[in-house]
Design an enzyme around this catalytic site. Structure first.
Site, PDB file in Angstrom:
ATOM      1  N   THR A  18       0.870  -1.181   0.000  1.00 21.59           N
ATOM      2  CA  THR A  18       0.000   0.000   0.000  1.00 21.59           C
ATOM      3  C   THR A  18       0.903   1.226   0.000  1.00 21.59           C
ATOM      4  O   THR A  18       2.053   1.142   0.420  1.00 21.59           O
ATOM      5  CB  THR A  18      -0.887   0.044   1.256  1.00 21.59           C
ATOM      6  OG1 THR A  18      -0.013   0.100   2.380  1.00 21.59           O
ATOM      7  CG2 THR A  18      -1.769  -1.172   1.363  1.00 21.59           C
TER       8      THR A  18
ATOM      9  N   GLU B  19      -5.551  -4.283  -0.614  1.00 19.44           N
ATOM     10  CA  GLU B  19      -5.847  -5.359   0.334  1.00 19.44           C
ATOM     11  C   GLU B  19      -6.982  -6.278  -0.143  1.00 19.44           C
ATOM     12  O   GLU B  19      -7.252  -7.304   0.444  1.00 19.44           O
ATOM     13  CB  GLU B  19      -6.249  -4.753   1.687  1.00 19.44           C
ATOM     14  CG  GLU B  19      -5.104  -4.133   2.479  1.00 19.44           C
ATOM     15  CD  GLU B  19      -4.865  -2.665   2.142  1.00 19.44           C
ATOM     16  OE1 GLU B  19      -5.226  -2.231   1.024  1.00 19.44           O
ATOM     17  OE2 GLU B  19      -4.311  -1.961   3.003  1.00 19.44           O
TER      18      GLU B  19
ATOM     19  N   LYS C 248     -15.210  16.153  11.336  1.00 22.04           N
ATOM     20  CA  LYS C 248     -16.095  15.978  12.488  1.00 22.04           C
ATOM     21  C   LYS C 248     -16.545  17.346  12.966  1.00 22.04           C
ATOM     22  O   LYS C 248     -15.786  18.103  13.535  1.00 22.04           O
ATOM     23  CB  LYS C 248     -15.369  15.228  13.598  1.00 22.04           C
ATOM     24  CG  LYS C 248     -14.974  13.831  13.144  1.00 22.04           C
ATOM     25  CD  LYS C 248     -14.461  12.962  14.274  1.00 22.04           C
ATOM     26  CE  LYS C 248     -14.257  11.554  13.774  1.00 22.04           C
ATOM     27  NZ  LYS C 248     -12.886  11.164  13.583  1.00 22.04           N
TER      28      LYS C 248
ATOM     29  N   TRP D 243     -20.582  13.817  11.251  1.00 19.88           N
ATOM     30  CA  TRP D 243     -19.550  13.687  10.229  1.00 19.88           C
ATOM     31  C   TRP D 243     -19.993  14.354   8.931  1.00 19.88           C
ATOM     32  O   TRP D 243     -21.125  14.200   8.480  1.00 19.88           O
ATOM     33  CB  TRP D 243     -19.273  12.209   9.943  1.00 19.88           C
ATOM     34  CG  TRP D 243     -18.539  11.520  11.047  1.00 19.88           C
ATOM     35  CD1 TRP D 243     -18.113  12.069  12.225  1.00 19.88           C
ATOM     36  CD2 TRP D 243     -18.156  10.142  11.082  1.00 19.88           C
ATOM     37  NE1 TRP D 243     -17.482  11.120  12.985  1.00 19.88           N
ATOM     38  CE2 TRP D 243     -17.491   9.931  12.319  1.00 19.88           C
ATOM     39  CE3 TRP D 243     -18.294   9.076  10.207  1.00 19.88           C
ATOM     40  CZ2 TRP D 243     -16.966   8.690  12.678  1.00 19.88           C
ATOM     41  CZ3 TRP D 243     -17.775   7.841  10.569  1.00 19.88           C
ATOM     42  CH2 TRP D 243     -17.115   7.648  11.796  1.00 19.88           C
TER      43      TRP D 243
END
Ligand code: ADP
Length: 547
Positions: free
Chosen positions: A185, A330, A439, A444
């Site tokens: 990654t 992944e 936030k 959110w």
């Protein structure tokens, strides 16, 4: 007790065997680093991959050895993957856009034994060669005439190596759960982490990726994988194409709009896959030159969210069907794709775009759920945001060498680090990466959604939204914009454009214009760097709130 079916191992090299027997005449066309267009067939590629396996064995490589590639998408890179896995080795793709220190770290961590490199990246390797701990040799992917002068040690010429072999070779049989490929990654925080695919995970991913509701690749297709083989397992296309028997058109190093257009038309490409930035360049080229795409039928776009304007242009102006996909290294990498369910084909254009702008539904073999911070599952109501968790046989179980420790929850789900909603029809929509979510007052705000609406403005080339500290609300959104060349757009214009398209309390507290937005090695907006750049920034609303 077991059933009585044949226990044939799911080994990726059998995919190329299938292509040889059933699609041996089908072409692999590549634009090469040397500048020319190269053509060969699957039968040629099969022979050359076998020769490469022989050559690698003669260089002392064998089962379990990790062999890296630092290369563009070409026939040689394709052959290298099969040549490496053909001796039971593990292909390890290196992203040339990484910093030299990251490349060194990855090569040493993976214990790469040999590195295949394109001519382009010889200087990159020369600069780090002294720090590479396990590398015993370098294979330069060119012919004798183009071999460079280099300070690298134990250098081999790819074509010379092949010429010296007979091709009389049978793939080494390995367990289907043996390591097959490796990809790190990009490590925007901390060191990059390695994901090690198995033969089995790659084969299962191929079956899923080629299925009709996913990328739907067929033998009649001419496919152009613009997505580099060095990024996220090439979205599985190096296996999917030979499994289907489709023609492959490799763009090599040239991914600008003009070069991509040229190959799309000359090679009559029907399917392609790439990140939004590549398509943006193509669309700009098409518009500037009044060109069309008569042969292109389907594109899969992922890696970052697809802006709605891009979707609409492809579908309405060019007659190309877009499938928006989400995935990650992944996940091999496909996790979801926005293809229609029954009844959606007859919806209005706008309703269809509302569906396609989402990241889509998980195919069979990917299970998905969203959870709160305590790991409790959240409702699939299209409203609740939560941590996106996934489980399945081509999803990472642990990182290479156990980095990062235990990465699955008690039920075996992997935390993707993304935040998403799931709707009652199963469609997932990414609202943010967990670390980028804004936030505000305990709620959110999705930075991605605001960004994607903002780029719909005709004067905007790119936009990013980050959270800036706020005395009353914790964080409030700041909209950062790169204008189109020559455009004259103001803060007030941008806010007026957003009004009514997002909730009032999501409206950015300020808008700033910059010349450039930083990107990661895989072309994503680098939010971390942006947050650092704007660390001392005070929002105009902060002053009044603090009074
Ligand atoms: P890297 O993190 O190394 O750039 P990955 O391809 O593995 O490479 O990145 C995966 C991440 O990219 C996902 O976790 C997600 O945040 C983002 N991503 C991928 N596809 C999409 C998409 N269609 N929409 C929004 N974000 C996406």
């Amino acid at each position: 007790m077991f059933g009585q079916m044949q226990d044939v191992s799911l080994q990726v090299n059998r995919i190329l065997d299938h292509a040889l027997v059933n699609h041996g005449e089908r072409e692999i066309v590549s634009r090469l680093v040397e500048g020319n267009i190269h053509r060969e067939t699957y039968a040629d590629a099969h022979l050359r991959a076998r020769k490469l396996s022989q050559a690698l064995q003669k260089l002392g490589c064998g089962e379990g050895d990790v062999i890296a590639t630092l290369a563009w998408n070409t026939h040689r890179h394709f052959e290298a993957w099969y040549g490496i896995t053909g001796i039971g080795g593990v292909y390890h793709t290196l992203n040339p856009r990484l910093f030299p220190e990251q490349l060194t770290y990855i090569i040493n961590h993976a214990e790469d034994k040999v590195i295949f490199t394109d001519l382009t990246f010889v200087p990159v390797l020369e600069a780090i060669a002294k720090d590479l701990l396990n590398v015993k040799g370098v294979i330069i992917m060119t012919d004798a005439a183009h071999m460079p002068d280099t300070s690298l040690q134990n250098v081999h010429c790819y074509e010379d190596l092949l010429d010296a072999q007979s091709g009389d070779f049978n793939w080494v049989e390995v367990d289907e759960r043996a390591p097959c490929g490796m990809c790190y990654t990009s490590g925007t925080t901390g060191n990059p982490k390695g994901v090690c695919y198995t033969h089995r995970s790659n084969v299962l991913h191929t079956l899923v990726g080629n299925s009709a509701d996913v990328m739907g690749i067929r033998s009649v297709d001419s496919i152009m994988p613009v997505v580099p083989m060095f990024h996220a397992n090439a979205w599985g296309l190096a296996f999917g194409a030979p499994a289907a028997g489709s023609k492959i058109v490799n763009p090599g190093p040239n991914m600008d709009g003009e070069s991509i257009y040229e190959l799309l038309t000359q090679e009559e490409v029907t399917f392609s896959a790439a990140v939004p930035t590549v398509w943006l360049m193509l669309l700009q080229h098409l518009e500037a030159n009044n060109l069309k795409l008569p042969k292109l039928e389907n594109v899969t776009i992922g890696g970052s969210a697809v802006p709605r304007v891009m979707l609409e242009k492809f579908e309405r102006d060019y007659g190309v069907a877009v499938k928006h996909a989400w995935g990650m290294t992944e996940l091999s990498p496909l996790g979801s794709i926005a293809s229609f369910k029954a009844g959606m084909e007859t919806m209005s254009f706008d309703e269809q775009m509302d569906i396609k702008v989402k990241q889509g539904r998980p195919p069979y073999l990917v299970e998905m759920k969203i959870t709160d911070d305590e790991g409790n599952e959240l409702p699939r109501d299209g409203e609740a945001f939560g941590h996106l968790m996934v489980r399945g046989p081509f999803i990472v179980g642990e990182y290479v060498k156990g980095d990062g420790g235990e990465i699955l929850d008690k039920d075996g789900f992997f935390d993707t680090g993304d935040v998403a909603t799931l709707d009652p029809l199963g469609f997932m929509q990414i609202t943010d990466r967990a670390k980028d979510v804004i936030k505000s007052g305990g709620e959110w705000i999705s930075s991605i959604e605001i960004e994607n609406i903002a780029v719909g403005h005709e004067d905007v080339q790119e936009s990013a939204v980050i959270g800036i500290e706020h005395p009353k609300w914790d964080e409030r959104p700041l909209l950062i914009v790169v204008k189109n060349p020559g455009a004259d757009v103001t803060k007030e214009d941008m806010l007026a454009y957003l009004e009514g398209k997002i909730a009032k309390w999501w409206m950015p507290d300020d808008v700033v214009f910059v010349d450039e937005i930083p990107h990661t090695a895989t072309g994503k907006i680098q939010k971390l760097t942006l947050r650092q750049q704007f660390a001392d920034y005070t929002l105009p609303t902060a002053e009044s709130a603090a009074e």
